[in-house]
Design a protein around this motif. Structure first.
Motif, PDB file in Angstrom:
ATOM      1  N   LYS A  39       0.872  -1.177   0.000  1.00  0.00           N
ATOM      2  CA  LYS A  39       0.000   0.000   0.000  1.00  0.00           C
ATOM      3  C   LYS A  39       0.908   1.227   0.000  1.00  0.00           C
ATOM      4  CE  LYS A  39      -3.777  -2.351   2.371  1.00  0.00           C
ATOM      5  NZ  LYS A  39      -3.116  -3.673   2.441  1.00  0.00           N
ATOM      6  N   ILE A  40       0.972   1.888  -1.137  1.00  0.00           N
ATOM      7  CA  ILE A  40       1.986   2.918  -1.379  1.00  0.00           C
ATOM      8  C   ILE A  40       1.375   4.319  -1.400  1.00  0.00           C
ATOM      9  CG2 ILE A  40       3.624   3.804  -3.096  1.00  0.00           C
ATOM     10  CD1 ILE A  40       4.115   0.872  -3.922  1.00  0.00           C
ATOM     11  N   ILE A  41       2.022   5.228  -0.695  1.00  0.00           N
ATOM     12  CA  ILE A  41       1.723   6.657  -0.790  1.00  0.00           C
ATOM     13  C   ILE A  41       2.868   7.265  -1.599  1.00  0.00           C
ATOM     14  CG2 ILE A  41       1.355   8.796   0.478  1.00  0.00           C
ATOM     15  CD1 ILE A  41       0.684   6.933   2.915  1.00  0.00           C
ATOM     16  N   HIS A  42       2.549   7.762  -2.786  1.00  0.00           N
ATOM     17  CA  HIS A  42       3.572   8.233  -3.728  1.00  0.00           C
ATOM     18  C   HIS A  42       3.698   9.745  -3.617  1.00  0.00           C
ATOM     19  CE1 HIS A  42       5.232   7.883  -8.112  1.00  0.00           C
ATOM     20  NE2 HIS A  42       6.189   7.944  -7.208  1.00  0.00           N
ATOM     21  N   VAL A  43       4.914  10.236  -3.314  1.00  0.00           N
ATOM     22  CA  VAL A  43       5.125  11.654  -3.006  1.00  0.00           C
ATOM     23  C   VAL A  43       6.091  12.285  -3.995  1.00  0.00           C
ATOM     24  CG1 VAL A  43       5.769  13.315  -1.222  1.00  0.00           C
ATOM     25  CG2 VAL A  43       4.767  11.111  -0.562  1.00  0.00           C
ATOM     26  N   ASN A  47      10.317  20.723  -3.152  1.00  0.00           N
ATOM     27  CA  ASN A  47      10.785  20.797  -1.764  1.00  0.00           C
ATOM     28  C   ASN A  47       9.731  20.185  -0.836  1.00  0.00           C
ATOM     29  OD1 ASN A  47      13.230  22.334  -2.258  1.00  0.00           O
ATOM     30  ND2 ASN A  47      11.893  24.070  -2.696  1.00  0.00           N
ATOM     31  N   GLY A  48      10.198  19.515   0.218  1.00  0.00           N
ATOM     32  CA  GLY A  48       9.279  19.019   1.233  1.00  0.00           C
ATOM     33  C   GLY A  48       8.898  17.557   1.131  1.00  0.00           C
ATOM     34  N   LYS A  49       9.351  16.861   0.085  1.00  0.00           N
ATOM     35  CA  LYS A  49       8.973  15.440  -0.069  1.00  0.00           C
ATOM     36  C   LYS A  49       9.424  14.618   1.137  1.00  0.00           C
ATOM     37  CE  LYS A  49      11.201  14.691  -3.939  1.00  0.00           C
ATOM     38  NZ  LYS A  49      11.795  16.022  -4.213  1.00  0.00           N
ATOM     39  N   GLY A  50      10.692  14.773   1.501  1.00  0.00           N
ATOM     40  CA  GLY A  50      11.220  13.981   2.610  1.00  0.00           C
ATOM     41  C   GLY A  50      10.553  14.292   3.925  1.00  0.00           C
ATOM     42  N   SER A  51      10.262  15.572   4.154  1.00  0.00           N
ATOM     43  CA  SER A  51       9.600  15.959   5.407  1.00  0.00           C
ATOM     44  C   SER A  51       8.204  15.361   5.500  1.00  0.00           C
ATOM     45  CB  SER A  51       9.516  17.484   5.495  1.00  0.00           C
ATOM     46  OG  SER A  51      10.796  18.054   5.547  1.00  0.00           O
ATOM     47  N   VAL A  52       7.442  15.428   4.410  1.00  0.00           N
ATOM     48  CA  VAL A  52       6.097  14.842   4.396  1.00  0.00           C
ATOM     49  C   VAL A  52       6.173  13.349   4.664  1.00  0.00           C
ATOM     50  CG1 VAL A  52       4.131  14.283   2.907  1.00  0.00           C
ATOM     51  CG2 VAL A  52       5.025  16.616   2.966  1.00  0.00           C
ATOM     52  N   CYS A  53       7.121  12.674   4.030  1.00  0.00           N
ATOM     53  CA  CYS A  53       7.300  11.230   4.271  1.00  0.00           C
ATOM     54  C   CYS A  53       7.662  10.965   5.729  1.00  0.00           C
ATOM     55  CB  CYS A  53       8.383  10.672   3.356  1.00  0.00           C
ATOM     56  SG  CYS A  53       7.912  10.537   1.614  1.00  0.00           S
ATOM     57  N   GLY A  64       0.431   2.363  15.249  1.00  0.00           N
ATOM     58  CA  GLY A  64       0.622   0.921  15.345  1.00  0.00           C
ATOM     59  C   GLY A  64       0.824   0.204  14.027  1.00  0.00           C
ATOM     60  N   LEU A  65       1.069   0.930  12.948  1.00  0.00           N
ATOM     61  CA  LEU A  65       1.307   0.297  11.653  1.00  0.00           C
ATOM     62  C   LEU A  65       2.805   0.103  11.418  1.00  0.00           C
ATOM     63  CD1 LEU A  65      -1.621   1.554  11.304  1.00  0.00           C
ATOM     64  CD2 LEU A  65      -1.128   1.548   8.859  1.00  0.00           C
ATOM     65  N   ARG A  66       3.127  -0.903  10.632  1.00  0.00           N
ATOM     66  CA  ARG A  66       4.511  -1.164  10.241  1.00  0.00           C
ATOM     67  C   ARG A  66       4.779  -0.383   8.958  1.00  0.00           C
ATOM     68  NH1 ARG A  66       8.722  -4.286  11.438  1.00  0.00           N
ATOM     69  NH2 ARG A  66       9.781  -5.606   9.906  1.00  0.00           N
ATOM     70  N   THR A  67       5.881   0.360   8.931  1.00  0.00           N
ATOM     71  CA  THR A  67       6.113   1.272   7.814  1.00  0.00           C
ATOM     72  C   THR A  67       7.369   0.950   7.017  1.00  0.00           C
ATOM     73  OG1 THR A  67       7.393   2.824   9.182  1.00  0.00           O
ATOM     74  CG2 THR A  67       5.001   3.170   9.082  1.00  0.00           C
ATOM     75  N   GLY A  68       7.303   1.286   5.733  1.00  0.00           N
ATOM     76  CA  GLY A  68       8.469   1.287   4.861  1.00  0.00           C
ATOM     77  C   GLY A  68       8.583   2.685   4.263  1.00  0.00           C
ATOM     78  N   THR A  69       9.793   3.234   4.203  1.00  0.00           N
ATOM     79  CA  THR A  69       9.985   4.583   3.678  1.00  0.00           C
ATOM     80  C   THR A  69      11.175   4.584   2.738  1.00  0.00           C
ATOM     81  OG1 THR A  69       9.235   5.401   5.841  1.00  0.00           O
ATOM     82  CG2 THR A  69      10.146   7.016   4.308  1.00  0.00           C
ATOM     83  N   ASP A 136       2.926  -2.419   6.464  1.00  0.00           N
ATOM     84  CA  ASP A 136       1.515  -2.075   6.254  1.00  0.00           C
ATOM     85  C   ASP A 136       1.343  -0.942   5.254  1.00  0.00           C
ATOM     86  OD1 ASP A 136       0.357  -3.885   8.245  1.00  0.00           O
ATOM     87  OD2 ASP A 136       1.364  -2.598   9.714  1.00  0.00           O
ATOM     88  N   VAL A 137       2.308  -0.016   5.239  1.00  0.00           N
ATOM     89  CA  VAL A 137       2.179   1.152   4.368  1.00  0.00           C
ATOM     90  C   VAL A 137       3.574   1.622   3.976  1.00  0.00           C
ATOM     91  CG1 VAL A 137       2.065   2.737   6.342  1.00  0.00           C
ATOM     92  CG2 VAL A 137       1.139   3.453   4.143  1.00  0.00           C
ATOM     93  N   VAL A 138       3.693   2.131   2.746  1.00  0.00           N
ATOM     94  CA  VAL A 138       4.986   2.593   2.216  1.00  0.00           C
ATOM     95  C   VAL A 138       4.880   4.063   1.834  1.00  0.00           C
ATOM     96  CG1 VAL A 138       6.613   2.411   0.287  1.00  0.00           C
ATOM     97  CG2 VAL A 138       5.729   0.338   1.378  1.00  0.00           C
ATOM     98  N   MET A 139       5.840   4.872   2.309  1.00  0.00           N
ATOM     99  CA  MET A 139       6.006   6.239   1.849  1.00  0.00           C
ATOM    100  C   MET A 139       7.076   6.207   0.771  1.00  0.00           C
ATOM    101  SD  MET A 139       4.116   6.486   4.503  1.00  0.00           S
ATOM    102  CE  MET A 139       5.145   5.634   5.699  1.00  0.00           C
ATOM    103  N   LEU A 140       6.690   6.488  -0.459  1.00  0.00           N
ATOM    104  CA  LEU A 140       7.586   6.353  -1.608  1.00  0.00           C
ATOM    105  C   LEU A 140       7.862   7.718  -2.219  1.00  0.00           C
ATOM    106  CD1 LEU A 140       9.057   4.480  -3.646  1.00  0.00           C
ATOM    107  CD2 LEU A 140       6.896   4.340  -4.913  1.00  0.00           C
ATOM    108  N   GLU A 141       9.077   8.199  -2.064  1.00  0.00           N
ATOM    109  CA  GLU A 141       9.465   9.502  -2.593  1.00  0.00           C
ATOM    110  C   GLU A 141      10.018   9.350  -4.002  1.00  0.00           C
ATOM    111  OE1 GLU A 141      12.940  12.810  -1.801  1.00  0.00           O
ATOM    112  OE2 GLU A 141      12.180  11.710  -0.070  1.00  0.00           O
ATOM    113  N   THR A 142       9.567  10.212  -4.910  1.00  0.00           N
ATOM    114  CA  THR A 142      10.122  10.189  -6.260  1.00  0.00           C
ATOM    115  C   THR A 142      11.582  10.643  -6.226  1.00  0.00           C
ATOM    116  OG1 THR A 142       9.450  12.466  -6.696  1.00  0.00           O
ATOM    117  CG2 THR A 142       7.900  10.729  -7.342  1.00  0.00           C
TER     118      THR A 142
END
Length: 414
Positions: A39-43, A47-53, A64-69, A136-142
């Motif tokens: 489950k990917i959140i694509h960012v 400026n600000g991509k890393g901070s939002v992630c 309580g979720l397991r994260t990938g960044t 559970d969820v991935v923060m994916l920075e371009t």
């Protein structure tokens, strides 16, 4: 094969050929399509991509979720680009994923394809690692742009576009509207998009693309007063954007999978977030900030001036830059807005390093009377810290690579 701890850092930045998004998709499928199970959140954004992630990662962890960044660039260690529960992936897991990607890359070449470029290689590794870790969820920075970026091969549950300004113009276009069109290339049919809408021209480009794709869009214009504890306006802007993303995602039951909503407020998570190199006070009155384009420098200097006024101290700057930046405008942004009483310059340890003597000349031309030039960032940092007086604040700023070299110098002394 290089099996050292920095593998695959010796790969060229863009490889022999940057692969197209369809080619990246085919490579991922040959790897077993690990991203399809995430489950990917694509960012995207300038400026600000890393901070939002970072803010989202902390909020999901608190819930309580397991994260990938997946972020870039790294500051000191390449494993910082792939985080599991906000911790760099272990050397063993990193190496195992690298071996897998390398093996398929060599087979791919034999079949007539192009071996993965540096960023693509790391992206493939991240997808494998996150799948294996069952996050559970991935923060994916371009990486660069959006439309043609390797990460645009994924199928996200939400897309995010942060603030947009002029940067990488040789690749993305010479106006903010053209750059916005490249960033808006990550918008997918029917997938919600949350975006920074404070700049009318870029906001309209994103809004039109969202409408074209049938993507529900949330435009974010205002800054939440609840983030007033953050030292920089740009940090408050990014936190507000991240909060809007989090609030929308809380309405997606497939992400939460029956978990109870966290009792923690998003603001509490932001307070706990540490994002290295972004107005980061590593010692009393010693800050690091990686803002490197004109808008990023402007945001940093606004925050720095506020700090100096609040603490009644004078600003001192240690700086460097990469050669593909518009040095004249960056120097002007620092010298005019920050008005440092003293500037230290040094070349980065990189083939992309800007000429330190040229930087020094520009600062002198811009009216800084005391400009000191050193042969290395580590030497300049040592001198700047030793010479800082009690009525001064030292800012190490102008490049994330500079921040990385400063942090590496700090680690080597411990």
């Amino acid at each position: 094969m290089n099996t050292g701890k920095h593998f695959p850092e010796d790969l060229p930045m863009w490889g022999d050929k940057k692969n197209s998004v369809p080619e990246v998709r085919r490579f991922l499928d040959r790897l077993g399509a690990p991203d399809r199970q995430l489950k990917i959140i694509h960012v995207a954004g300038t400026n600000g991509k890393g901070s939002v992630c970072a803010y989202l990662t902390q909020a999901f962890l608190d819930a309580g979720l397991r994260t990938g960044t997946f972020i870039s660039p790294h500051l000191v260690d390449i494993r910082e680009r792939i985080l599991i529960d906000n911790v760099p992936v272990s050397p063993e897991r990193f190496q195992a994923a690298a071996e897998r990607v390398k093996l398929l890359g060599e087979q791919w070449e034999k079949e007539g394809g192009s071996f993965p470029a540096y960023f693509e290689f790391l992206f493939y590794m991240a997808m494998l690692i996150f799948q294996e870790a069952d996050v559970d969820v991935v923060m994916l920075e371009t990486g660069l742009g959006g439309r043609l970026d390797a990460t645009n091969s994924c199928a996200p549950i939400m897309t995010v576009i942060t603030s947009i300004s002029l940067d990488h113009m040789q690749y993305l276009g010479d106006t903010v509207e053209k750059i916005a069109a490249e960033k808006a290339g990550i918008i997918k049919p029917g997938v919600p998009i949350v975006y920074d809408a404070r700049r009318a021209g870029t906001a309209e480009v994103i809004r039109r693309q969202a409408e074209l794709m049938g993507a529900p869009a949330l435009a974010v214009k205002d800054i939440e007063e609840s983030f007033s504890f953050l030292p920089a306006r740009y940090m408050r802007e990014n936190a507000t954007l991240a909060k809007r993303v989090f609030e929308l995602l809380k309405k997606q039951p497939e992400l939460w999978q029956g978990r109870k909503d966290s009792a923690q407020l998003f603001e509490d998570s932001v307070r706990r977030t540490h994002w290295a190199g972004r107005m980061d006070e590593i010692y009393p009155n010693v800050f690091l900030d990686g803002g490197h384009n004109e808008d990023g420098v402007r945001a940093m200097t606004e925050a720095a001036r506020g700090l100096c006024e609040a603490r009644r101290k004078k600003p001192v700057l240690l700086t460097s830059a990469v050669s593909d930046k518009d040095l004249r405008h960056v120097v002007a942004a620092f010298s005019e807005a920050l008005q440092p009483v003293r500037v230290y310059v040094a070349p980065l340890d990189s083939y992309r390093a800007a000429d330190a003597s040229e930087l020094a000349r520009l600062y002198r031309t811009d009216g800084v009377a005391d400009v000191r030039e050193y042969a290395s960032v580590a030497e300049a940092w040592r001198r700047a810290r030793a010479e800082r007086s009690e009525d001064e604040i030292l800012f190490g700023a102008g490049s994330l690579y500079l921040v990385g070299e400063i942090l590496a110098a700090e680690r080597s002394q411990k």
